[in-house]
Design a protein around this motif. Structure first.
Motif, PDB file in Angstrom:
ATOM      1  N   GLU A 189       0.837  -1.193   0.000  1.00 37.97           N
ATOM      2  CA  GLU A 189       0.000   0.000   0.000  1.00 37.97           C
ATOM      3  C   GLU A 189       0.874   1.245   0.000  1.00 37.97           C
ATOM      4  O   GLU A 189       1.921   1.283   0.633  1.00 37.97           O
ATOM      5  CB  GLU A 189      -0.906   0.016   1.238  1.00 37.97           C
ATOM      6  N   ALA A 190       0.449   2.266  -0.733  1.00 36.07           N
ATOM      7  CA  ALA A 190       1.062   3.596  -0.694  1.00 36.07           C
ATOM      8  C   ALA A 190      -0.064   4.584  -0.434  1.00 36.07           C
ATOM      9  O   ALA A 190      -1.010   4.671  -1.222  1.00 36.07           O
ATOM     10  CB  ALA A 190       1.776   3.908  -2.002  1.00 36.07           C
ATOM     11  N   LYS A 191       0.034   5.309   0.678  1.00 36.77           N
ATOM     12  CA  LYS A 191      -1.096   6.119   1.123  1.00 36.77           C
ATOM     13  C   LYS A 191      -0.641   7.530   1.467  1.00 36.77           C
ATOM     14  O   LYS A 191       0.332   7.714   2.201  1.00 36.77           O
ATOM     15  CB  LYS A 191      -1.725   5.446   2.354  1.00 36.77           C
ATOM     16  N   GLU A 192      -1.343   8.552   0.945  1.00 41.78           N
ATOM     17  CA  GLU A 192      -1.051   9.941   1.277  1.00 41.78           C
ATOM     18  C   GLU A 192      -1.529  10.225   2.705  1.00 41.78           C
ATOM     19  O   GLU A 192      -2.689   9.960   3.042  1.00 41.78           O
ATOM     20  CB  GLU A 192      -1.755  10.876   0.301  1.00 41.78           C
ATOM     21  N   VAL A 193      -0.622  10.735   3.559  1.00 35.66           N
ATOM     22  CA  VAL A 193      -0.957  10.901   4.980  1.00 35.66           C
ATOM     23  C   VAL A 193      -0.606  12.293   5.522  1.00 35.66           C
ATOM     24  O   VAL A 193      -0.616  12.500   6.735  1.00 35.66           O
ATOM     25  CB  VAL A 193      -0.266   9.818   5.840  1.00 35.66           C
TER      26      VAL A 193
END
Length: 219
Positions: A189-193
């Motif tokens: 997963e790659a998630k903007e945080v």
């Protein structure tokens, strides 16, 4: 990032990296490793993370490694646990039930210490280290961990020029380069945080992604 740096951070209680809850990504992705109950899980540079207690509560034997004695003692105090204290080589060992934290230099860890290790949870170790130490850290894991061992690795990716680490920016490409020898690497997963990390925005970031990787040690 020498020993004095982290000891001073803990002494001044500058621990913005510490989460006041179990990491949601750990709950979400840990089952992907499909480890058997009772398996040993290594947690490098563990601090006083609540993730340690969560892993133990899932039925795993947890081996944390932490440089700061204050962090280790605070963890057991906050968990209302009275640890047994002993020595194992260069480490001061705190143990209570399925939880064990060794206080000392992670780079002193040897293959015999992790011979039965089935899993690694790295949320705070790799991103805490500058480039040369990251290479040394990954090389050590590749040397001492047994074949078949899996990792859940959490990294952050941003424009390094916008902010000094730690935490340091580590791209998916760098993860694959660091673990090219002997590891299978999968990006889960790659998630903007950035929105839920206002302190990072205050430090100048325009973008912040949290990446979750599953790694498996090959024979």
């Amino acid at each position: 990032m020498h020993e004095d740096f982290w000891q001073e951070r803990w002494a001044r209680n500058e621990i913005g990296f510490h989460l006041s809850e179990v990491h949601p990504g750990l709950r979400r992705h840990w089952p992907r490793l499909d480890l058997p109950r009772g398996a040993m899980v290594l947690v490098p540079l563990c601090g006083k993370s609540l993730d340690l207690a969560w892993l133990a509560g899932q039925g795993f034997r947890v081996l944390g490694i932490e440089l700061s004695q204050k962090a280790v003692e605070t963890f057991f105090e906050e968990q209302n646990l009275e640890p047994e204290i002993s020595r194992a080589g260069p480490f001061k060992v705190y143990r209570s039930g399925a939880l064990e934290i060794r206080c000392g230099d992670f780079f002193a860890l040897a293959a015999e210490d992790v011979a039965s290790c089935k899993g690694v949870y790295d949320r705070a170790a790799l991103i805490a280290l500058p480039p040369a130490m990251r290479r040394r850290y990954a090389a050590l894991l590749s040397t001492i961990l047994p074949a078949g061992c899996q990792q859940l690795l959490v990294t952050l990716d941003y424009e390094q020029a916008e902010m000094d680490g730690p935490p340091f920016a580590i791209s998916d490409g760098e993860v694959r380069e660091l673990y090219a020898a002997g590891w299978e690497v999968e990006l889960l997963e790659a998630k903007e945080v950035l929105e839920r990390n206002p302190k990072m925005r205050e430090r100048g970031l325009q973008r912040l992604e949290e990446h979750f990787h599953r790694l498996q040690r090959q024979s």
